[in-house]
Design a protein around this motif. Sequence first.
Motif, PDB file in Angstrom:
ATOM      1  N   GLY A 129     -29.581  22.273  22.055  1.00 61.20           N
ATOM      2  CA  GLY A 129     -28.831  21.163  22.630  1.00 61.20           C
ATOM      3  C   GLY A 129     -28.207  20.251  21.590  1.00 61.20           C
ATOM      4  O   GLY A 129     -27.732  20.688  20.542  1.00 61.20           O
ATOM      5  N   LYS A 130     -28.264  18.952  21.861  1.00 63.85           N
ATOM      6  CA  LYS A 130     -27.612  17.969  21.001  1.00 63.85           C
ATOM      7  C   LYS A 130     -28.461  17.571  19.804  1.00 63.85           C
ATOM      8  O   LYS A 130     -28.062  16.709  19.017  1.00 63.85           O
ATOM      9  CB  LYS A 130     -27.250  16.733  21.818  1.00 63.85           C
ATOM     10  CG  LYS A 130     -26.266  17.025  22.945  1.00 63.85           C
ATOM     11  CD  LYS A 130     -25.993  15.801  23.780  1.00 63.85           C
ATOM     12  CE  LYS A 130     -25.036  16.128  24.936  1.00 63.85           C
ATOM     13  NZ  LYS A 130     -24.777  14.952  25.797  1.00 63.85           N
ATOM     14  N   SER A 162     -18.924  13.384  23.951  1.00 64.05           N
ATOM     15  CA  SER A 162     -20.340  13.053  24.123  1.00 64.05           C
ATOM     16  C   SER A 162     -21.067  13.022  22.781  1.00 64.05           C
ATOM     17  O   SER A 162     -22.025  12.264  22.603  1.00 64.05           O
ATOM     18  CB  SER A 162     -21.006  14.072  25.054  1.00 64.05           C
ATOM     19  OG  SER A 162     -21.036  15.359  24.463  1.00 64.05           O
ATOM     20  N   LEU A 163     -20.625  13.838  21.834  1.00 66.75           N
ATOM     21  CA  LEU A 163     -21.224  13.818  20.507  1.00 66.75           C
ATOM     22  C   LEU A 163     -20.721  12.649  19.669  1.00 66.75           C
ATOM     23  O   LEU A 163     -21.419  12.180  18.765  1.00 66.75           O
ATOM     24  CB  LEU A 163     -20.915  15.134  19.777  1.00 66.75           C
ATOM     25  CG  LEU A 163     -21.574  16.402  20.338  1.00 66.75           C
ATOM     26  CD1 LEU A 163     -21.021  17.636  19.637  1.00 66.75           C
ATOM     27  CD2 LEU A 163     -23.089  16.335  20.192  1.00 66.75           C
ATOM     28  N   ILE A 164     -19.514  12.191  19.979  1.00 68.19           N
ATOM     29  CA  ILE A 164     -18.904  11.126  19.187  1.00 68.19           C
ATOM     30  C   ILE A 164     -19.274   9.736  19.711  1.00 68.19           C
ATOM     31  O   ILE A 164     -19.472   8.797  18.939  1.00 68.19           O
ATOM     32  CB  ILE A 164     -17.368  11.286  19.178  1.00 68.19           C
ATOM     33  CG1 ILE A 164     -16.994  12.565  18.416  1.00 68.19           C
ATOM     34  CG2 ILE A 164     -16.679  10.087  18.547  1.00 68.19           C
ATOM     35  CD1 ILE A 164     -15.532  12.938  18.555  1.00 68.19           C
ATOM     36  N   LYS A 195     -29.215  11.764  16.810  1.00 64.44           N
ATOM     37  CA  LYS A 195     -30.214  11.989  15.778  1.00 64.44           C
ATOM     38  C   LYS A 195     -30.483  13.488  15.692  1.00 64.44           C
ATOM     39  O   LYS A 195     -31.216  14.055  16.500  1.00 64.44           O
ATOM     40  CB  LYS A 195     -31.500  11.233  16.111  1.00 64.44           C
ATOM     41  CG  LYS A 195     -32.538  11.292  14.997  1.00 64.44           C
ATOM     42  CD  LYS A 195     -33.763  10.469  15.343  1.00 64.44           C
ATOM     43  CE  LYS A 195     -34.779  10.541  14.198  1.00 64.44           C
ATOM     44  NZ  LYS A 195     -35.997   9.750  14.508  1.00 64.44           N
ATOM     45  N   PHE A 196     -29.855  14.115  14.722  1.00 62.46           N
ATOM     46  CA  PHE A 196     -30.050  15.544  14.522  1.00 62.46           C
ATOM     47  C   PHE A 196     -31.367  15.757  13.785  1.00 62.46           C
ATOM     48  O   PHE A 196     -31.615  15.147  12.738  1.00 62.46           O
ATOM     49  CB  PHE A 196     -28.894  16.139  13.719  1.00 62.46           C
ATOM     50  CG  PHE A 196     -27.548  15.862  14.319  1.00 62.46           C
ATOM     51  CD1 PHE A 196     -27.304  16.149  15.651  1.00 62.46           C
ATOM     52  CD2 PHE A 196     -26.547  15.297  13.561  1.00 62.46           C
ATOM     53  CE1 PHE A 196     -26.067  15.893  16.213  1.00 62.46           C
ATOM     54  CE2 PHE A 196     -25.302  15.036  14.116  1.00 62.46           C
ATOM     55  CZ  PHE A 196     -25.071  15.331  15.445  1.00 62.46           C
ATOM     56  N   THR A 197     -32.214  16.585  14.330  1.00 65.53           N
ATOM     57  CA  THR A 197     -33.552  16.780  13.766  1.00 65.53           C
ATOM     58  C   THR A 197     -33.597  18.013  12.881  1.00 65.53           C
ATOM     59  O   THR A 197     -32.920  19.020  13.135  1.00 65.53           O
ATOM     60  CB  THR A 197     -34.593  16.912  14.884  1.00 65.53           C
ATOM     61  OG1 THR A 197     -34.303  18.077  15.664  1.00 65.53           O
ATOM     62  CG2 THR A 197     -34.578  15.682  15.780  1.00 65.53           C
TER      63      THR A 197
END
Length: 346
Positions: A26-27, A314-316, A321-323
């Motif tokens: 996902g995100k 939606s990402l912008i 917080k990319f893990t």
Amino acid sequence: MKTLLVMSVTGGLLALTVMAVRAACGKRLDPRVTAALWLPVALCLLVPLRVPSTVSVLNLPAAARVEQTVQTVQQQSENTLGAVAFVTTAPAAQPSAPARDNANPPSSAGDPAPEKALNTHSFRMPTLSQILACVWLLGAAIAAAYITLVNANFAGRVRRSQRPVELLPQEKRLLGKTQVFVSRAVPSPCLMNPLRPKIIVTPAVLNDPDRMRHVLAHELSHKKQGDLWWAVLRSIVLIVHWFNPVVWIAASVSRADSENACDVRAIALLGEDQRLEYGKTLLSFLRGKPRAGSLVNAATTMAQSKQQLRRRISLIAKKKKFTLVAAVLAIVLVLTGCAVTMTGPA
């Protein structure tokens, strides 16, 4: 043809694996990592070498049965076509000659000349493999001609209408040797020409300094990612595997992933305070249905359909917080897929 089919099937399975990883993570997965996951897929589809391994998908009983069936069909077709060739080239039976009268032998002057034997040439019908190879070559030639025509027409329209843009000093420092042109022939700003990259902007962007800054950052990010060469590689894959629908879907998804990765790089270049304004710039390039040939056009583009742009916005809209865990998990899963698909039977 057998090697090509193995490459296409295993490459398609690896592409489905990457798409499943995208959906699972996902995100939480950095778009730059997602875009890089497509490189093993391209290698799987273009490199025929398969190192023997016990974990290869080609070791499955189903794969062995398919291979045996294909060999049986090929053998039967060769035998059948060989029999047809034998029948067509066998000499016809000669009628029995009448008995000669020894008392009155025929004179050689009155008899017609003996009929010459037919010199038949052997003709062998093409095998199933040869027929399939011809079909593949024809499809690959059509795909290559189509991709070449799309890019040549686009480059010609831009070249005929472009004019150079005078950049500000800070823009020159940012872009270095990359040239910028304005043209009415493009639906949105783009980067084109892999050998000598140049940025093409629209007149509307040229009259808005803020949008101009966003566009230049976006296209410069495409250049740093090497997306023009990615587009060339994508076109080669589509030419070779034109018959595989999974490859076409994967090409579309990988192109969208490169845009998402480019957005992350552009925002990092512009600064977090420009996140929302950058999103508004993207919305200004919203379009309806994609233009014909947009998937195989080597030039990058900021314009996308509503569905594609929704994910980007939606990402912008809010910094995600990319893990590291998501990135490691995605890489491990894709490497596992490589071990299964990029190897051969033990």
